[in-house]
Design a protein around this motif. Structure first.
Motif, PDB file in Angstrom:
ATOM      1  N   LYS A 183       1.466 -22.275  17.517  1.00  0.00           N
ATOM      2  CA  LYS A 183       0.407 -22.968  18.244  1.00  0.00           C
ATOM      3  C   LYS A 183       0.828 -23.091  19.713  1.00  0.00           C
ATOM      4  N   ILE A 184      -0.044 -22.600  20.609  1.00  0.00           N
ATOM      5  CA  ILE A 184       0.232 -22.681  22.045  1.00  0.00           C
ATOM      6  C   ILE A 184      -0.757 -23.606  22.747  1.00  0.00           C
ATOM      7  N   GLY A 185      -1.475 -24.366  21.985  1.00  0.00           N
ATOM      8  CA  GLY A 185      -2.433 -25.315  22.532  1.00  0.00           C
ATOM      9  C   GLY A 185      -3.194 -25.957  21.411  1.00  0.00           C
ATOM     10  N   ARG A 186      -4.043 -26.888  21.758  1.00  0.00           N
ATOM     11  CA  ARG A 186      -4.861 -27.572  20.761  1.00  0.00           C
ATOM     12  C   ARG A 186      -6.230 -27.884  21.347  1.00  0.00           C
ATOM     13  N   ALA A 304      -8.220 -31.055  25.269  1.00  0.00           N
ATOM     14  CA  ALA A 304      -7.884 -29.654  25.008  1.00  0.00           C
ATOM     15  C   ALA A 304      -6.846 -29.185  26.022  1.00  0.00           C
ATOM     16  N   PHE A 305      -5.886 -28.398  25.550  1.00  0.00           N
ATOM     17  CA  PHE A 305      -4.883 -27.867  26.477  1.00  0.00           C
ATOM     18  C   PHE A 305      -4.372 -26.528  25.973  1.00  0.00           C
ATOM     19  N   LEU A 306      -3.831 -25.753  26.898  1.00  0.00           N
ATOM     20  CA  LEU A 306      -3.282 -24.437  26.596  1.00  0.00           C
ATOM     21  C   LEU A 306      -1.977 -24.273  27.342  1.00  0.00           C
ATOM     22  N   MET A 307      -0.956 -23.788  26.633  1.00  0.00           N
ATOM     23  CA  MET A 307       0.313 -23.433  27.235  1.00  0.00           C
ATOM     24  C   MET A 307       0.396 -21.915  27.328  1.00  0.00           C
ATOM     25  N   LEU A 330      -0.731 -16.157  18.236  1.00  0.00           N
ATOM     26  CA  LEU A 330      -0.716 -17.335  19.103  1.00  0.00           C
ATOM     27  C   LEU A 330      -2.071 -18.012  18.964  1.00  0.00           C
ATOM     28  N   SER A 331      -2.070 -19.271  18.543  1.00  0.00           N
ATOM     29  CA  SER A 331      -3.303 -19.925  18.145  1.00  0.00           C
ATOM     30  C   SER A 331      -3.443 -21.315  18.764  1.00  0.00           C
ATOM     31  N   THR A 332      -4.685 -21.784  18.831  1.00  0.00           N
ATOM     32  CA  THR A 332      -4.978 -23.163  19.235  1.00  0.00           C
ATOM     33  C   THR A 332      -5.776 -23.873  18.146  1.00  0.00           C
ATOM     34  N   SER A 333      -5.760 -23.356  16.937  1.00  0.00           N
ATOM     35  CA  SER A 333      -6.571 -23.895  15.852  1.00  0.00           C
ATOM     36  C   SER A 333      -5.982 -25.185  15.299  1.00  0.00           C
ATOM     37  N   GLY A 334      -6.722 -25.808  14.399  1.00  0.00           N
ATOM     38  CA  GLY A 334      -6.227 -27.003  13.732  1.00  0.00           C
ATOM     39  C   GLY A 334      -6.627 -28.288  14.429  1.00  0.00           C
ATOM     40  N   GLY A 335      -6.052 -29.376  13.951  1.00  0.00           N
ATOM     41  CA  GLY A 335      -6.363 -30.687  14.498  1.00  0.00           C
ATOM     42  C   GLY A 335      -5.512 -31.014  15.703  1.00  0.00           C
TER      43      GLY A 335
END
Length: 387
Positions: A183-186, A304-307, A330-335
């Motif tokens: 995970k690289i973000g949420r 929301a953020f992204l690395m 590389l994903s931003t999925s999930g809670g």
């Protein structure tokens, strides 16, 4: 099984045996602190409090004084097990069966804590502390309101001079197999309530009343009719889900005086809570007609953020591929996760165990996965402090 892996398995089972359901730590951080102190880590135990919220145990451990500074982050608190009689084994027995450890929190995320603690201790024993600093940032409030946990613990460390270069959070990021996903973000998370007022009356005399339910339905339809967006390169489309519709009416012969709906929006980096609220208020106004309504949003601490991937991400991907043979997506999925707080202090990525059974009856993690995860973290430490 190597001594390093055996140490991780032993620590994992010891942690799971502590019923640390938020907000009660139940001695889980005592177990972890004892292992770290024995290896030379300096530790701080901090209880954070705030009016109207439970006191929360937190642990900060560090070895080394120089840069680069790598921090492992996680939480020892777990969600309630539900009906213990429905479990195959006692949810806090850490039973070992058919190659897996069963127990509440083993996947989310005591298994990962055990893996990165064992990897860090093993690295220090092999290499000493002259190459930089390693910290562990452990909270007991991730599954709760997240008020007296990581956010305050980060500030505590910063006020004592800690400067983090990179962080890895051990949340269970893999859907089905170890090595599938980093995970690289949420996405962000925003909660709201739509309330419509009517006029109570007898169902036989509707002309004397005003039913709020049709108006509520119309306003709900306005909120969800059009997609919020189409997603971005790294994020899925933002999504609004109605989670509750209620009028509090148990009678068949009364038109209710009020109706309300509750909803949650998981939003991507095209939005902020403010712009999202403005868009939904605009949609509601356009459909309101003569409705007497209120659209209210809860305070939001999950943006929301992204690395963007960097050299650290490359090191982690290489370590994962070395030990699993998989190239993680590389994903931003999930809670949401505590990465939303950490990202203000340093680049953060998430990688842990398989999350297929987290929060479920008979939550479990494969012993082999914990063993391999420990090896991945160990390789990451070796590579991080040599590049």
């Amino acid at each position: 099984m190597s001594d390093l892996a055996a140490s991780a398995i032993d620590l994992c089972r010891a942690l799971v045996r502590r019923p640390s359901v938020t907000p009660d730590d139940a001695g889980a951080q005592d177990v972890l602190e004892a292992r770290l102190k024995a290896a030379g880590f300096a530790t701080d135990r901090i209880v954070f409090s705030e009016s109207g919220t439970p006191d929360i145990q937190n642990l900060y451990a560090r070895i080394g004084t120089s840069a680069p500074h790598l921090v492992f982050a996680g939480h020892t608190d777990v969600v309630p097990p539900g009906n213990a009689a429905s479990w195959r084994f006692d949810p806090f027995s850490a039973e070992l069966s058919e190659g897996a450890i069963y127990g509440r929190g083993v996947a989310d995320m005591k298994g990962a804590i055990a893996a990165f603690a064992a990897a860090a201790i093993g690295f220090v024993q092999r290499s000493g502390t002259g190459k930089g600093s390693i910290s562990l940032l452990i909270t007991g409030d991730e599954e709760g309101p997240a008020i007296n946990g990581t956010k305050k613990l980060l500030r505590f460390a910063q006020e004592r001079g800690a400067r983090f270069d990179h962080c890895i959070l051990g949340e269970p990021t893999n859907p089905d197999a170890l090595g599938e996903m980093i995970k690289i973000g949420r996405r962000g998370s925003l909660n709201g309530t739509l309330r419509v007022k009517g006029r109570q009356g007898h169902v036989a005399y509707p002309q004397r009343a005003k039913n709020p339910i049709p108006q509520l339905v119309r306003l709900i339809e306005a909120l969800i009719a059009a997609p919020l967006d189409a997603g971005t390169a790294h994020f899925d489309a933002s999504n609004l889900e109605i989670v509750s519709v209620d009028v509090g009416n148990l009678a068949f012969n009364i038109i209710p005086a009020e109706a309300h709906a509750r909803f949650n929006i998981r939003f991507n980096d095209l939005w902020t809570p403010e712009t999202l609220a403005a868009e939904l208020r605009k949609r509601a106004r356009a459909a309101a007609e003569d409705a007497d309504y209120e659209l209210r949003f809860e305070p939001c601490n999950a943006l929301a953020f992204l690395m963007p991937p960097d050299g650290f991400t490359d090191l982690l991907r290489a370590a994962i591929e070395k030990h699993t043979g998989r190239k993680p997506s590389l994903s931003t999925s999930g809670g949401t996760s505590d990465a939303r707080f950490i990202r203000a202090y340093c680049p953060v990525v998430e990688f842990g165990l398989v999350g297929a059974t987290m929060h479920m009856i008979d939550e479990h993690a494969a012993v082999k996965d914990i063993e391999v995860l420990t090896a991945i973290y160990s390789t990451l430490l070796e590579d991080y402090f040599s590049f």
